[in-house]
Motif scaffolding. Structure first.
Motif, PDB file in Angstrom:
ATOM      1  N   LYS A   7       4.376   0.889   2.129  1.00 46.27           N
ATOM      2  CA  LYS A   7       3.136   1.574   2.494  1.00 46.27           C
ATOM      3  C   LYS A   7       3.307   2.498   3.693  1.00 46.27           C
ATOM      4  O   LYS A   7       2.351   3.144   4.120  1.00 46.27           O
ATOM      5  CB  LYS A   7       2.044   0.547   2.806  1.00 46.27           C
ATOM      6  CG  LYS A   7       2.381  -0.425   3.924  1.00 46.27           C
ATOM      7  CD  LYS A   7       1.273  -1.462   4.067  1.00 46.27           C
ATOM      8  CE  LYS A   7       1.651  -2.540   5.060  1.00 46.27           C
ATOM      9  NZ  LYS A   7       0.609  -3.579   5.173  1.00 46.27           N
ATOM     10  N   PRO A  25      -0.299   8.264   5.313  1.00 44.13           N
ATOM     11  CA  PRO A  25      -1.515   7.969   6.086  1.00 44.13           C
ATOM     12  C   PRO A  25      -1.854   6.480   6.028  1.00 44.13           C
ATOM     13  O   PRO A  25      -1.746   5.847   4.973  1.00 44.13           O
ATOM     14  CB  PRO A  25      -2.588   8.801   5.375  1.00 44.13           C
ATOM     15  CG  PRO A  25      -1.844   9.873   4.653  1.00 44.13           C
ATOM     16  CD  PRO A  25      -0.533   9.260   4.247  1.00 44.13           C
ATOM     17  N   GLY A  26      -2.221   5.936   7.175  1.00 44.71           N
ATOM     18  CA  GLY A  26      -2.634   4.546   7.231  1.00 44.71           C
ATOM     19  C   GLY A  26      -1.514   3.543   7.362  1.00 44.71           C
ATOM     20  O   GLY A  26      -1.759   2.350   7.541  1.00 44.71           O
ATOM     21  N   GLU A 129     -14.436  -0.969  10.834  1.00 34.63           N
ATOM     22  CA  GLU A 129     -14.614  -1.526   9.487  1.00 34.63           C
ATOM     23  C   GLU A 129     -16.097  -1.552   9.098  1.00 34.63           C
ATOM     24  O   GLU A 129     -16.442  -1.331   7.933  1.00 34.63           O
ATOM     25  CB  GLU A 129     -14.002  -2.924   9.416  1.00 34.63           C
ATOM     26  CG  GLU A 129     -12.480  -2.902   9.405  1.00 34.63           C
ATOM     27  CD  GLU A 129     -11.867  -4.282   9.423  1.00 34.63           C
ATOM     28  OE1 GLU A 129     -10.748  -4.433   8.892  1.00 34.63           O
ATOM     29  OE2 GLU A 129     -12.493  -5.210   9.988  1.00 34.63           O
ATOM     30  N   SER A 138     -12.840   8.009   3.592  1.00 33.83           N
ATOM     31  CA  SER A 138     -11.422   7.728   3.349  1.00 33.83           C
ATOM     32  C   SER A 138     -10.571   7.954   4.601  1.00 33.83           C
ATOM     33  O   SER A 138      -9.573   7.269   4.821  1.00 33.83           O
ATOM     34  CB  SER A 138     -10.892   8.597   2.205  1.00 33.83           C
ATOM     35  OG  SER A 138     -11.013   9.968   2.524  1.00 33.83           O
ATOM     36  N   THR A 139     -10.954   8.927   5.431  1.00 34.32           N
ATOM     37  CA  THR A 139     -10.229   9.164   6.676  1.00 34.32           C
ATOM     38  C   THR A 139     -10.349   7.955   7.599  1.00 34.32           C
ATOM     39  O   THR A 139      -9.382   7.560   8.258  1.00 34.32           O
ATOM     40  CB  THR A 139     -10.779  10.417   7.393  1.00 34.32           C
ATOM     41  OG1 THR A 139     -10.704  11.528   6.514  1.00 34.32           O
ATOM     42  CG2 THR A 139      -9.979  10.708   8.654  1.00 34.32           C
ATOM     43  N   GLN A 141     -10.773   4.958   6.585  1.00 34.40           N
ATOM     44  CA  GLN A 141      -9.955   3.907   5.971  1.00 34.40           C
ATOM     45  C   GLN A 141      -8.517   3.997   6.457  1.00 34.40           C
ATOM     46  O   GLN A 141      -7.883   2.990   6.780  1.00 34.40           O
ATOM     47  CB  GLN A 141     -10.002   4.018   4.449  1.00 34.40           C
ATOM     48  CG  GLN A 141      -9.105   3.014   3.727  1.00 34.40           C
ATOM     49  CD  GLN A 141      -9.538   1.580   3.994  1.00 34.40           C
ATOM     50  OE1 GLN A 141     -10.577   1.149   3.501  1.00 34.40           O
ATOM     51  NE2 GLN A 141      -8.752   0.836   4.751  1.00 34.40           N
ATOM     52  N   ASP A 142      -7.974   5.217   6.525  1.00 33.54           N
ATOM     53  CA  ASP A 142      -6.601   5.411   7.021  1.00 33.54           C
ATOM     54  C   ASP A 142      -6.480   4.958   8.474  1.00 33.54           C
ATOM     55  O   ASP A 142      -5.487   4.339   8.860  1.00 33.54           O
ATOM     56  CB  ASP A 142      -6.194   6.881   6.912  1.00 33.54           C
ATOM     57  CG  ASP A 142      -5.976   7.317   5.468  1.00 33.54           C
ATOM     58  OD1 ASP A 142      -5.740   6.438   4.616  1.00 33.54           O
ATOM     59  OD2 ASP A 142      -6.036   8.536   5.201  1.00 33.54           O
ATOM     60  N   GLN A 143      -7.489   5.274   9.275  1.00 35.75           N
ATOM     61  CA  GLN A 143      -7.460   4.880  10.682  1.00 35.75           C
ATOM     62  C   GLN A 143      -7.483   3.364  10.836  1.00 35.75           C
ATOM     63  O   GLN A 143      -6.735   2.795  11.632  1.00 35.75           O
ATOM     64  CB  GLN A 143      -8.630   5.506  11.440  1.00 35.75           C
ATOM     65  CG  GLN A 143      -8.572   5.262  12.939  1.00 35.75           C
ATOM     66  CD  GLN A 143      -9.732   5.901  13.680  1.00 35.75           C
ATOM     67  OE1 GLN A 143     -10.592   6.547  13.081  1.00 35.75           O
ATOM     68  NE2 GLN A 143      -9.770   5.723  14.996  1.00 35.75           N
ATOM     69  N   SER A 145      -6.490   1.149   8.598  1.00 32.93           N
ATOM     70  CA  SER A 145      -5.215   0.622   8.113  1.00 32.93           C
ATOM     71  C   SER A 145      -4.115   0.794   9.159  1.00 32.93           C
ATOM     72  O   SER A 145      -3.312  -0.118   9.396  1.00 32.93           O
ATOM     73  CB  SER A 145      -4.808   1.334   6.814  1.00 32.93           C
ATOM     74  OG  SER A 145      -5.745   1.102   5.799  1.00 32.93           O
ATOM     75  N   PHE A 146      -4.090   1.958   9.799  1.00 36.67           N
ATOM     76  CA  PHE A 146      -3.102   2.197  10.846  1.00 36.67           C
ATOM     77  C   PHE A 146      -3.282   1.239  12.016  1.00 36.67           C
ATOM     78  O   PHE A 146      -2.305   0.675  12.531  1.00 36.67           O
ATOM     79  CB  PHE A 146      -3.209   3.644  11.339  1.00 36.67           C
ATOM     80  CG  PHE A 146      -2.645   3.856  12.713  1.00 36.67           C
ATOM     81  CD1 PHE A 146      -1.284   3.759  12.952  1.00 36.67           C
ATOM     82  CD2 PHE A 146      -3.489   4.123  13.790  1.00 36.67           C
ATOM     83  CE1 PHE A 146      -0.758   3.929  14.222  1.00 36.67           C
ATOM     84  CE2 PHE A 146      -2.976   4.287  15.065  1.00 36.67           C
ATOM     85  CZ  PHE A 146      -1.607   4.197  15.280  1.00 36.67           C
TER      86      PHE A 146
END
Length: 305
Positions: A7, A25-26, A129, A138-139, A141-143, A145-146
């Motif tokens: 990932k 991303p993420g 969250e 979605s942006t 979501q990447d943040q 996840s990161f």
């Protein structure tokens, strides 16, 4: 080429024995990295932002080349290029003298502070969250996840410093190709190093080049010197450019980077309502307006062509 369960990065074959690891991303990579098979040794260029991403990089490099890694290069001191070093602590890690000095000066307190505030990071992730649940962005979501990758990395994170340095350049002669590690000083950071493979016409440029995304600026960034470095690198015989961020590019992307920096200088102190069409499709458009405020030329340098 893409490991199904990786990932952190997408692995792309550039030439036989030359691979770029393009960050996803993420994931825990954040910046790009890569590796080069010299025939009798393997060079890894940069180590990502987390040890879980750098572990995946090491496993991929050793599996594909069927060799142990011989050298690791840190292009500059920024965390997304060096925080994965601990995965390679049994290997020769190379950097410029300046990069080593800045790593020793800046990172110990920064990492200590982050380790001491894991609870604060957890609460921040929870707040994002909640926003994500409400917006589905979605942006965001990447943040999220990161940040989970950051949180995962912190308890066991160890600052691993380069154990070998060079002043201006270091040449490594392999049985199948030559590698030239060199720096022309600081532009993006205090000191930016590159890895040039002359027989293949390939260069790893770290954060001196961003492809289809807006570059980041720091207090030490010197826009004029950055442009001068890029102009000098352009004199090399290059076909493929592996940037610090963004997709694999070509020599034309060096010209694009120069034009972008010149543009930022030309619009300083002006009210800009929208991004010019040339840069409108780039990732992270909000960074463009931040860059206009951040760009500067160090005292004593010239803005004239």
């Amino acid at each position: 080429m893409n490991d199904q369960f990786n990932k952190h990065f997408m692995l792309e074959k550039v030439r036989d024995g030359i691979y770029a690891a393009i960050s996803k991303p993420g994931g825990g990579a954040v910046a790009n990295a890569g590796f080069v098979n010299l025939g009798d040794g393997v060079i890894v260029f940069d180590t990502f932002n987390t040890q879980q991403a750098s572990k995946a990089l090491r496993e991929a490099a050793e599996r594909i080349t069927k060799q142990s890694i011989t050298w690791v290069v840190n292009s500059h001191y920024h965390g997304d290029h060096i925080r994965g070093n601990q995965t390679f602590k049994d290997i020769s890690i190379l950097s410029s003298e300046t990069t080593l000095e800045k790593m020793k000066e800046i990172h110990p307190s920064r990492i200590e502070k982050q380790k001491a505030d894991i609870d604060g990071l957890s609460k921040y992730i929870e707040s994002l969250e909640k926003q994500l649940h409400e917006s589905g962005d979605s942006t965001l979501q990447d943040q999220v996840s990161f940040l989970h990758e950051m949180k995962r990395s912190l308890p066991d994170l160890e600052l691993t410093l380069p154990n070998e340095t060079f002043m201006e350049e270091k040449n490594i002669q392999g049985t199948t190709r030559t590698a030239k590690l060199f720096t022309l000083g600081g532009g993006h950071s205090f000191c930016d190093s590159m890895l040039y493979l002359p027989e293949d016409k390939v260069i790893f440029m770290g954060d001196l080049v961003f492809v289809q995304c807006h570059p980041t600026f720091f207090d030490e960034t010197d826009t004029r010197k950055w442009m001068d470095i890029l102009r000098e690198v352009k004199q090399l015989d290059i076909e493929i450019v592996i940037p610090g961020h963004g997709d694999i590019g070509t020599k034309d992307d060096i010209d694009t980077m120069i034009l972008y920096l010149k543009h930022l200088l030309s619009v300083q102190q002006k009210e800009i309502a929208e991004i010019p069409p040339l840069y409108k499709g780039w990732l992270s458009p909000e960074v463009y307006f931040q860059n206009i405020k951040s760009v500067k030329i160090k005292k004593g340098t010239s803005v004239h062509e």
